[in-house]
Design a protein around this motif. Structure first.
Motif, mmCIF file in Angstrom:
data_model
loop_
_atom_site.group_PDB
_atom_site.id
_atom_site.type_symbol
_atom_site.label_atom_id
_atom_site.label_comp_id
_atom_site.label_asym_id
_atom_site.label_seq_id
_atom_site.Cartn_x
_atom_site.Cartn_y
_atom_site.Cartn_z
ATOM 1 N N ARG A 82 0.740 -1.166 -0.021
ATOM 2 C CA ARG A 82 -0.125 0.013 -0.071
ATOM 3 C C ARG A 82 0.845 1.493 0.083
ATOM 4 O O ARG A 82 0.658 2.225 -0.701
ATOM 5 N N LYS A 83 1.774 1.073 0.715
ATOM 6 C CA LYS A 83 2.818 2.263 0.847
ATOM 7 C C LYS A 83 3.525 2.553 -0.367
ATOM 8 O O LYS A 83 3.743 3.809 -0.931
ATOM 9 N N ILE A 84 3.941 1.322 -0.947
ATOM 10 C CA ILE A 84 4.881 1.631 -2.116
ATOM 11 C C ILE A 84 3.917 2.308 -3.219
ATOM 12 O O ILE A 84 4.357 3.020 -4.075
ATOM 13 N N GLY A 85 2.610 1.745 -3.347
ATOM 14 C CA GLY A 85 1.624 2.107 -4.292
ATOM 15 C C GLY A 85 1.547 3.745 -4.262
ATOM 16 O O GLY A 85 1.425 4.346 -5.177
ATOM 17 N N ARG A 86 1.415 4.365 -2.992
ATOM 18 C CA ARG A 86 1.030 5.722 -2.627
ATOM 19 C C ARG A 86 2.516 6.228 -3.175
ATOM 20 O O ARG A 86 2.373 7.324 -3.960
ATOM 21 N N VAL A 87 3.674 5.811 -2.948
ATOM 22 C CA VAL A 87 4.953 6.661 -3.195
ATOM 23 C C VAL A 87 5.153 6.714 -4.740
ATOM 24 O O VAL A 87 5.435 7.698 -5.153
ATOM 25 N N LEU A 88 4.812 5.489 -5.582
ATOM 26 C CA LEU A 88 5.055 5.648 -6.661
ATOM 27 C C LEU A 88 3.764 5.940 -7.607
ATOM 28 O O LEU A 88 3.860 5.692 -8.815
ATOM 29 N N ASN A 89 2.456 6.122 -6.935
ATOM 30 C CA ASN A 89 1.469 6.604 -7.632
ATOM 31 C C ASN A 89 0.957 5.405 -8.460
ATOM 32 O O ASN A 89 0.715 5.804 -9.611
ATOM 33 N N MET A 90 0.662 4.346 -7.899
ATOM 34 C CA MET A 90 0.310 3.071 -8.812
ATOM 35 C C MET A 90 -0.646 2.268 -7.897
ATOM 36 O O MET A 90 -0.435 2.423 -6.670
ATOM 37 N N SER A 91 -1.497 1.414 -8.333
ATOM 38 C CA SER A 91 -2.249 0.527 -7.346
ATOM 39 C C SER A 91 -1.324 -0.411 -6.737
ATOM 40 O O SER A 91 -0.127 -0.911 -7.263
ATOM 41 N N LYS A 92 -1.759 -0.517 -5.640
ATOM 42 C CA LYS A 92 -1.132 -1.840 -4.893
ATOM 43 C C LYS A 92 -1.029 -3.157 -5.315
ATOM 44 O O LYS A 92 -0.282 -3.880 -5.207
ATOM 45 N N ALA A 93 -2.319 -3.595 -5.994
ATOM 46 C CA ALA A 93 -2.406 -4.575 -6.722
ATOM 47 C C ALA A 93 -1.238 -5.047 -7.830
ATOM 48 O O ALA A 93 -0.698 -5.994 -8.051
ATOM 49 N N ASN A 94 -0.926 -3.966 -8.458
ATOM 50 C CA ASN A 94 0.078 -3.702 -9.198
ATOM 51 C C ASN A 94 1.622 -3.819 -8.733
ATOM 52 O O ASN A 94 2.337 -4.881 -9.046
ATOM 53 N N VAL A 95 1.695 -3.368 -7.486
ATOM 54 C CA VAL A 95 3.005 -3.747 -6.740
ATOM 55 C C VAL A 95 3.118 -5.001 -6.212
ATOM 56 O O VAL A 95 3.901 -5.632 -6.516
ATOM 57 N N TYR A 96 1.839 -5.561 -5.468
ATOM 58 C CA TYR A 96 2.091 -7.126 -5.196
ATOM 59 C C TYR A 96 2.531 -8.095 -6.500
ATOM 60 O O TYR A 96 2.885 -8.925 -6.444
ATOM 61 N N ASN A 97 1.623 -7.626 -7.533
ATOM 62 C CA ASN A 97 1.827 -8.400 -8.753
ATOM 63 C C ASN A 97 3.512 -8.485 -9.216
ATOM 64 O O ASN A 97 3.840 -9.577 -9.657
ATOM 65 N N TRP A 98 4.124 -7.399 -9.100
ATOM 66 C CA TRP A 98 5.568 -7.519 -9.250
ATOM 67 C C TRP A 98 5.981 -8.180 -8.343
ATOM 68 O O TRP A 98 7.163 -8.913 -8.558
ATOM 69 N N ILE A 99 5.908 -8.124 -7.147
ATOM 70 C CA ILE A 99 6.670 -8.634 -5.892
ATOM 71 C C ILE A 99 6.395 -10.166 -6.179
ATOM 72 O O ILE A 99 7.475 -10.835 -5.960
ATOM 73 N N LYS A 100 5.320 -10.546 -6.503
ATOM 74 C CA LYS A 100 4.997 -11.944 -6.602
ATOM 75 C C LYS A 100 5.826 -12.457 -7.876
ATOM 76 O O LYS A 100 6.298 -13.729 -7.664
ATOM 77 N N LYS A 101 5.728 -12.059 -9.011
ATOM 78 C CA LYS A 101 6.467 -12.223 -10.097
ATOM 79 C C LYS A 101 7.988 -12.540 -9.803
ATOM 80 O O LYS A 101 8.771 -13.183 -10.212
ATOM 81 N N THR A 102 8.396 -11.463 -9.012
ATOM 82 C CA THR A 102 10.016 -11.400 -8.909
ATOM 83 C C THR A 102 10.231 -12.607 -7.953
ATOM 84 O O THR A 102 11.276 -13.188 -8.096
ATOM 85 N N SER A 103 9.519 -12.737 -6.680
ATOM 86 C CA SER A 103 9.981 -13.570 -5.948
ATOM 87 C C SER A 103 9.848 -15.014 -6.520
ATOM 88 O O SER A 103 10.523 -15.958 -6.272
ATOM 89 N N ARG A 104 8.706 -15.486 -7.673
ATOM 90 C CA ARG A 104 8.762 -16.563 -8.224
ATOM 91 C C ARG A 104 9.952 -16.786 -9.101
ATOM 92 O O ARG A 104 10.490 -17.940 -9.162
#
Ligand SMILES: [Zn+2]
Length: 93
Positions: A67-89
């Motif tokens: 949520r915080k990252i999404g606010r800082v980068l001005n994007m949806s937190k769903a997008n942030v989670y998607n990136w994180i999930k992809k990266t960890s995978r």
């Protein structure tokens, strides 16, 4: 065909996200099998630069919430989670 981010905006689950046809406006509707939330998935953000994605992942590694990252980068937190999930995978390979 546009890829869509299918992550529940309520519980953050990426598993069990079901297509539920389309809204009247023609956008895809999804339903979370975990908590039952219905939502409209957002288009995959191809427009974001690698640096933005990288800084999102770095912030997450440093302990920031999606949520915080999404606010800082001005994007949806769903997008942030998607990136994180992809990266960890990817890094598990
Ligand atoms: Zn959910």
């Amino acid at each position: 065909m546009d890829e869509l981010i299918k992550i529940c905006p309520r519980c953050g689950a990426a598993e069990g996200q079901q297509n539920r046809g389309r809204n009247r406006s023609g956008t895809q509707a999804c339903k979370c099998a975990i908590c039952g939330r219905r939502y409209t998935p957002e288009p995959m953000a191809h427009a974001y630069a690698d640096e933005v994605r990288q800084s999102a992942i770095e912030m997450f590694c440093a302990g920031a919430s999606g949520r915080k990252i999404g606010r800082v980068l001005n994007m949806s937190k769903a997008n942030v989670y998607n990136w994180i999930k992809k990266t960890s995978r990817d890094s598990e390979k």
